[in-house]
Design a protein around this motif. Structure first.
Motif, short mmCIF file in Angstrom:
data_model
loop_
_atom_site.label_atom_id
_atom_site.label_comp_id
_atom_site.label_asym_id
_atom_site.label_seq_id
_atom_site.Cartn_x
_atom_site.Cartn_y
_atom_site.Cartn_z
N HIS A 126 -118.68 30.21 -17.81
CA HIS A 126 -118.37 29.98 -19.22
C HIS A 126 -116.85 29.96 -19.39
O HIS A 126 -116.15 30.81 -18.82
N PHE A 127 -116.37 29.00 -20.16
CA PHE A 127 -114.93 28.79 -20.24
C PHE A 127 -114.46 28.86 -21.68
O PHE A 127 -115.06 28.26 -22.59
N ASP A 128 -113.39 29.62 -21.90
CA ASP A 128 -112.73 29.72 -23.20
C ASP A 128 -111.57 28.73 -23.20
O ASP A 128 -110.51 29.00 -22.63
N GLY A 129 -111.79 27.56 -23.81
CA GLY A 129 -110.79 26.50 -23.75
C GLY A 129 -109.50 26.85 -24.45
O GLY A 129 -108.42 26.44 -24.02
N GLU A 130 -109.58 27.61 -25.53
CA GLU A 130 -108.36 27.98 -26.25
C GLU A 130 -107.46 28.86 -25.39
O GLU A 130 -106.25 28.70 -25.36
N ALA A 131 -108.06 29.80 -24.69
CA ALA A 131 -107.29 30.69 -23.81
C ALA A 131 -107.08 30.11 -22.42
O ALA A 131 -106.28 30.63 -21.64
N GLU A 132 -107.82 29.05 -22.09
CA GLU A 132 -107.82 28.46 -20.75
C GLU A 132 -108.12 29.51 -19.69
O GLU A 132 -107.43 29.64 -18.69
N ARG A 133 -109.20 30.25 -19.96
CA ARG A 133 -109.67 31.28 -19.01
C ARG A 133 -111.18 31.32 -19.02
O ARG A 133 -111.83 30.98 -20.02
N PHE A 134 -111.75 31.75 -17.89
CA PHE A 134 -113.18 31.96 -17.81
C PHE A 134 -113.55 33.27 -18.50
O PHE A 134 -112.74 34.21 -18.56
N VAL A 135 -114.77 33.33 -19.00
CA VAL A 135 -115.24 34.51 -19.71
C VAL A 135 -115.85 35.49 -18.70
O VAL A 135 -116.83 35.17 -18.02
N ASP A 136 -115.23 36.66 -18.59
CA ASP A 136 -115.78 37.77 -17.78
C ASP A 136 -116.06 37.35 -16.34
O ASP A 136 -117.14 37.63 -15.79
N ASP A 137 -115.10 36.69 -15.69
CA ASP A 137 -115.27 36.33 -14.29
C ASP A 137 -113.91 36.40 -13.59
O ASP A 137 -113.16 35.42 -13.55
N ALA A 138 -113.59 37.55 -13.06
CA ALA A 138 -112.28 37.77 -12.45
C ALA A 138 -112.07 36.88 -11.23
O ALA A 138 -110.96 36.40 -10.97
N GLN A 139 -113.12 36.66 -10.44
CA GLN A 139 -112.99 35.85 -9.24
C GLN A 139 -112.63 34.40 -9.60
O GLN A 139 -111.75 33.80 -8.97
N ALA A 140 -113.29 33.86 -10.61
CA ALA A 140 -112.97 32.50 -11.04
C ALA A 140 -111.58 32.44 -11.67
O ALA A 140 -110.81 31.50 -11.42
N ASN A 141 -111.22 33.42 -12.47
CA ASN A 141 -109.90 33.42 -13.11
C ASN A 141 -108.77 33.51 -12.09
O ASN A 141 -107.67 33.00 -12.34
N ALA A 142 -109.02 34.14 -10.96
CA ALA A 142 -108.00 34.23 -9.92
C ALA A 142 -107.62 32.85 -9.38
O ALA A 142 -106.52 32.66 -8.84
N LEU A 143 -108.53 31.87 -9.52
CA LEU A 143 -108.26 30.53 -9.02
C LEU A 143 -107.62 29.62 -10.07
O LEU A 143 -107.40 28.43 -9.82
N LEU A 144 -107.28 30.18 -11.23
CA LEU A 144 -106.58 29.39 -12.26
C LEU A 144 -105.12 29.18 -11.89
O LEU A 144 -104.45 28.32 -12.44
N SER A 145 -104.62 29.98 -10.97
CA SER A 145 -103.23 29.85 -10.52
C SER A 145 -103.21 30.11 -9.01
O SER A 145 -104.26 30.09 -8.36
N ARG A 146 -102.04 30.34 -8.47
CA ARG A 146 -101.91 30.61 -7.04
C ARG A 146 -100.66 31.45 -6.81
O ARG A 146 -99.82 31.60 -7.71
N GLU A 147 -100.52 31.98 -5.61
CA GLU A 147 -99.26 32.61 -5.22
C GLU A 147 -98.30 31.51 -4.80
O GLU A 147 -98.66 30.64 -4.01
N TYR A 148 -97.09 31.55 -5.34
CA TYR A 148 -96.10 30.52 -5.05
C TYR A 148 -95.08 31.03 -4.04
O TYR A 148 -94.72 32.21 -4.04
N ARG A 149 -94.61 30.13 -3.23
CA ARG A 149 -93.68 30.45 -2.15
C ARG A 149 -92.25 30.26 -2.65
O ARG A 149 -91.83 29.14 -2.97
#
Length: 479
Positions: A446-469
């Motif tokens: 489930h996705f909250d488009g206004e916040a651009e985050r998944f609802v109650d899913d930490a594993q999926a939210n971790a893939l919204l960004s990345r570690e940058y070098r």
């Protein structure tokens, strides 16, 4: 997740270059162009789509390609010759984009690099007062796409996204027909990416060729050993750099599929399944994929097939619209109960100034009106994000046996049809014995488009960004 401030970035960049590179970060750092003044464009990324960028800009009156930029110097000769043959001059060649951004006579940067560089280069260029044409997808992940939009707005830059369908009058007319309800409610907006992608095999790690600055090529991505499946095309099939075919060819069709849904931005939910099937190789992304997104009254269904396949309703790479009153495919309307297609209803729909997506970009650079753009960075960000949503569902999923696929996505008729045709394609079309084989069933998110985050899913939210070098770091935001 490590981030760097602007001060840290500039310090790191100066050290990396051994020169006084800095980003102006204000609108005043861009030149004010007269109506007839030449627009100087630097093209970054010279393989693949880079050749198309060179071709487009080199034939335009009032546009000059000032720089050709690529970490691999082996790309220079071919593109210099291309410009010389077309336009009669030779651009300067540079390995590092940062050496171009501090040039006051460069007005725009056209980006055709691998995906993992798209957003950061867009952000840097905006901060340096340059306008930007950025290839699809405009981001490697959702976070950095949003920051690219923020940069365009904060620094008042013209930023065009490379989804050329937005400059097509015929697609604009079809979007207007859907908005007007000419054929009734749109039930399914279907996108197809049926494009043969054979095995890439396995390439051993080795020292990179001396002609390529591989650290610069890696840029924001984590450091990995060099192998020739990365340079120059197959990086698309590795999560560190690419987004699979749904985010390669498919982002064009994803953009159109979303455009056809009146008022659509983000879905409330997404689920995806598939796998890298039919062969074993070094690639990581799926060559077979179905994604389903819920837009309320309309479903968006995306189908990827990388193995040899037959077309569906005459389409291989394209879009099909399922309305209450019939189906639109191949530029025709097929009413329910009739086998013959008929011409689409007539409707008026305008596009912005200029010839095609590149011409439209240059017209907007001259007018200084972002509203003139057909494929503004915000539209590109959202459509690219839909590709990322599908991939995130897939990546947080689990392996399942094909024996259970009948229960995978419920009883929805349109989804069942897509899954059944996928299985037929694999089994009958490519001779795969599905009994005992596994596919990957993505998690329903489930996705909250206004916040651009998944609802109650930490594993999926971790893939919204990345570690940058460092120093190639996308900031948390641009205020």
């Amino acid at each position: 997740m490590p981030r760097t401030s602007r001060r840290t970035f500039i310090t790191g960049s100066m050290a990396a270059l051994g020169a006084g590179f800095a980003i102006g970060g204000t609108r005043a750092s861009g030149r004010i162009l007269g109506a007839n003044e030449t627009i100087n464009v630097a093209i970054a990324g010279l393989n693949g789509r880079g050749g198309a960028h060179v071709d487009e800009f080199s034939r335009m009156e009032g546009v000059r390609i000032s720089h050709l930029v690529d970490p691999d110097v082996r790309t220079f000769d071919k593109r210099v010759k291309q410009v010389r043959d077309r336009a009669g001059y030779a651009p300067e060649t540079v390995q590092d984009i940062r050496r171009v951004l501090d040039q006051p006579d460069v007005d725009a940067v056209s980006i055709a690099t691998p995906n993992h560089w798209h957003a950061l280069m867009t952000i840097w260029a905006c901060q340096a007062g340059k306008d930007v044409y950025v290839e699809k997808p405009c981001s490697h992940n959702i976070h950095e796409g949003r920051v690219a939009v923020q940069a365009a707005r904060r620094y008042d830059r013209i930023v065009q996204h490379g989804t050329q369908g937005r400059s097509s009058r015929s697609w604009a007319e079809l979007a207007e027909l859907a908005r007007a309800g000419t054929y009734g409610k749109l039930l399914v907006s279907r996108a197809l990416c049926y494009k043969n992608r054979p095995s890439i095999g396995f390439k051993p790690t080795e020292e990179p060729p001396s002609e390529i600055d591989f650290s610069l090529w890696l840029g924001p991505a984590k450091e990995v050993p060099f192998h020739t499946n990365l340079v120059h095309y197959n990086w698309h099939w590795f999560w560190n750099f690419g987004n699979g075919d749904i985010g390669n060819q498919g982002v064009h069709q994803m953009d159109i599929a979303r455009w056809m849904i009146p008022g659509a931005t983000y879905p409330t939910s997404v689920v995806s399944l598939g796998g890298r099937l039919g062969y074993e190789d070094q690639g990581e992304t799926p060559n077979t994929q179905i994604a389903v997104m819920d837009f309320g009254d309309t479903q968006l269904i995306f189908e990827v097939r990388g193995l040899p396949t037959k077309p569906y309703r005459g389409e291989m790479v394209g879009n099909i619209l399922h309305f209450e009153e019939g189906v639109v495919a191949g530029g025709k309307f097929f009413p329910k109960g009739k086998g013959e297609g008929e011409p689409l209803a007539k409707v008026e729909a305008d596009r912005g100034p200029g010839d095609g997506n590149f011409g439209n970009f240059i017209a907007a650079v001259r007018s200084r009106k972002a509203d003139d753009l057909n494929a503004d960075i915000l539209e590109g960000h959202v459509s690219s994000a839909l590709c990322h949503l599908a991939n995130i569902s897939y990546r947080v999923g689990e392996p399942r046996s094909f024996d259970t696929i009948d229960q995978a996505l419920g009883s929805d008729e349109a989804v069942r049809d897509a899954v059944d045709r996928m299985c037929e394609h694999l089994k009958d079309g490519n001779g795969l014995a599905l009994d005992g084989m596994q596919y990957r069933l993505g998690r329903s998110l489930h996705f909250d488009g206004e916040a651009e985050r998944f609802v109650d899913d930490a594993q999926a939210n971790a893939l919204l960004s990345r570690e940058y070098r460092a120093p190639f770091v996308v900031p948390d935001s641009i205020g």
